[in-house]
Design a protein around this motif. Structure first.
Motif, short mmCIF file in Angstrom:
data_model
loop_
_atom_site.label_atom_id
_atom_site.label_comp_id
_atom_site.label_asym_id
_atom_site.label_seq_id
_atom_site.Cartn_x
_atom_site.Cartn_y
_atom_site.Cartn_z
N ARG A 1 0.75 -1.20 -0.08
CA ARG A 1 0.02 0.01 -0.14
C ARG A 1 0.75 1.29 -0.06
O ARG A 1 0.74 2.20 -0.61
N ASP B 1 1.56 4.55 -2.77
CA ASP B 1 1.23 6.10 -2.69
C ASP B 1 1.97 6.25 -1.51
O ASP B 1 1.56 6.08 -0.25
N ARG C 1 2.51 9.20 -0.29
CA ARG C 1 1.86 10.09 0.59
C ARG C 1 1.11 9.82 1.82
O ARG C 1 0.61 10.43 2.52
N GLN C 2 0.79 8.43 1.76
CA GLN C 2 -0.10 8.09 3.01
C GLN C 2 0.60 7.86 4.20
O GLN C 2 1.37 6.82 4.56
N GLU C 3 0.82 8.99 4.97
CA GLU C 3 1.44 8.87 6.17
C GLU C 3 0.90 7.89 7.20
O GLU C 3 1.67 7.55 8.00
N ASP C 4 -0.34 7.87 7.42
CA ASP C 4 -1.06 6.91 8.36
C ASP C 4 -0.55 5.20 8.03
O ASP C 4 -0.09 4.65 8.80
N VAL C 5 -0.35 5.11 6.88
CA VAL C 5 0.19 3.79 6.22
C VAL C 5 1.64 3.63 6.69
O VAL C 5 2.16 2.60 7.21
#
Length: 256
Positions: free
Chosen positions: A32, A36, A38-42
């Protein structure tokens, strides 16, 4: 608290399964995140997952080392059970055989419940007996909730000007009570402090109602040389249980 190698093995198996599950989760999170970035939570979840895997693998290393130590301790006990003399420094579980161990003298350790004799141990069979609840690390096993896995030791040797049998409590939770032949009551032993065990002494293990008494062994023919008597004796632990039919259950405790 002493635990068995098999119990450690069960924890290892459970933790290995958890590591495998976390590795699978890490791979899914990694896919995941790479799709991307840019997915800080991931990214944070992936970092926490990595940290968790490192911690669990560290625990696994420690548990495997502990299991190896327990396996070595069991091996030492098995070897000690197979011979009559125990070398100083031998590790029997958590008990390390002291330097002053040596010799043997004829005596019987008789266990009773009420007026019934439930067990007789020929102490001349060896120089050291570990008592406790964990069968693979003890010579004399007591199945009672208040008895520690390795609770106490009856050992022969010479120390402080005295030679003979001694009783040692191994830091048990519920203690070991000893009453000498002239003592008015039982006294709780200090952990890891040997106390002489003389003919006529009695002791108790934890809250078990089983009472142990040290008695003179008058069974051997006094006229026969000791070496000849030894030659005729079978190689065993010297522990004899009375038939179950002779032991009515009192309801006070487990079988021991």
């Amino acid at each position: 608290v002493m635990i068995s190698s098999s119990e450690v093995g069960e924890v290892i198996a459970s933790l290995e399964a958890q590591v495998a599950k976390s590795v699978s989760q890490r791979e899914a999170l990694s896919v995941r995140f790479h799709l991307d970035r840019r997915q800080e939570d991931v990214r944070k979840m992936l970092a926490r997952c990595e940290e968790g895997i490192r911690e669990m693998r560290g625990c696994l290393r420690e548990l495997r080392e502990e299991r190896e130590k327990l396996d070595l301790a069991k091996e030492a006990v098995d070897k000690a059970k197979a011979r009559r003399e125990t070398a100083p420094g031998t590790k029997l579980g958590k008990f390390v055989v002291p330097e002053w161990i040596g010799g043997r003298s004829r005596a019987l350790l008789v266990a009773s419940k009420g007026s019934e004799t439930v067990q007789t141990v020929d102490l001349y069979k060896r120089d050291c007996f570990v008592l406790g609840r964990q069968a693979d690390l003890c010579h004399i096993v007591l199945d009672h909730a208040s008895v520690s896995r390795q609770h106490a030791v009856v050992i022969h040797g010479a120390r402080d000007g005295a030679e003979g049998w001694f009783l040692i409590d191994l830091g048990s939770a519920h203690g070991t009570g000893l009453k000498g032949p002239h003592d008015p009551e039982f006294r709780r032993l200090r952990p890891d402090t040997p106390k002489p065990l003389v003919i006529g002494s009695h002791f108790r293990i934890g809250k078990s109602t089983r009472l142990y008494a040290l008695r003179r062994d008058d069974r051997a023919d006094a006229a026969a040389p000791a070496a000849a008597r030894d030659q005729d004796e079978p190689e065993d632990d010297g522990v004899q249980e009375e038939p179950a039919a002779k032991r009515p259950r009192t309801g006070e405790e487990a079988p021991s």
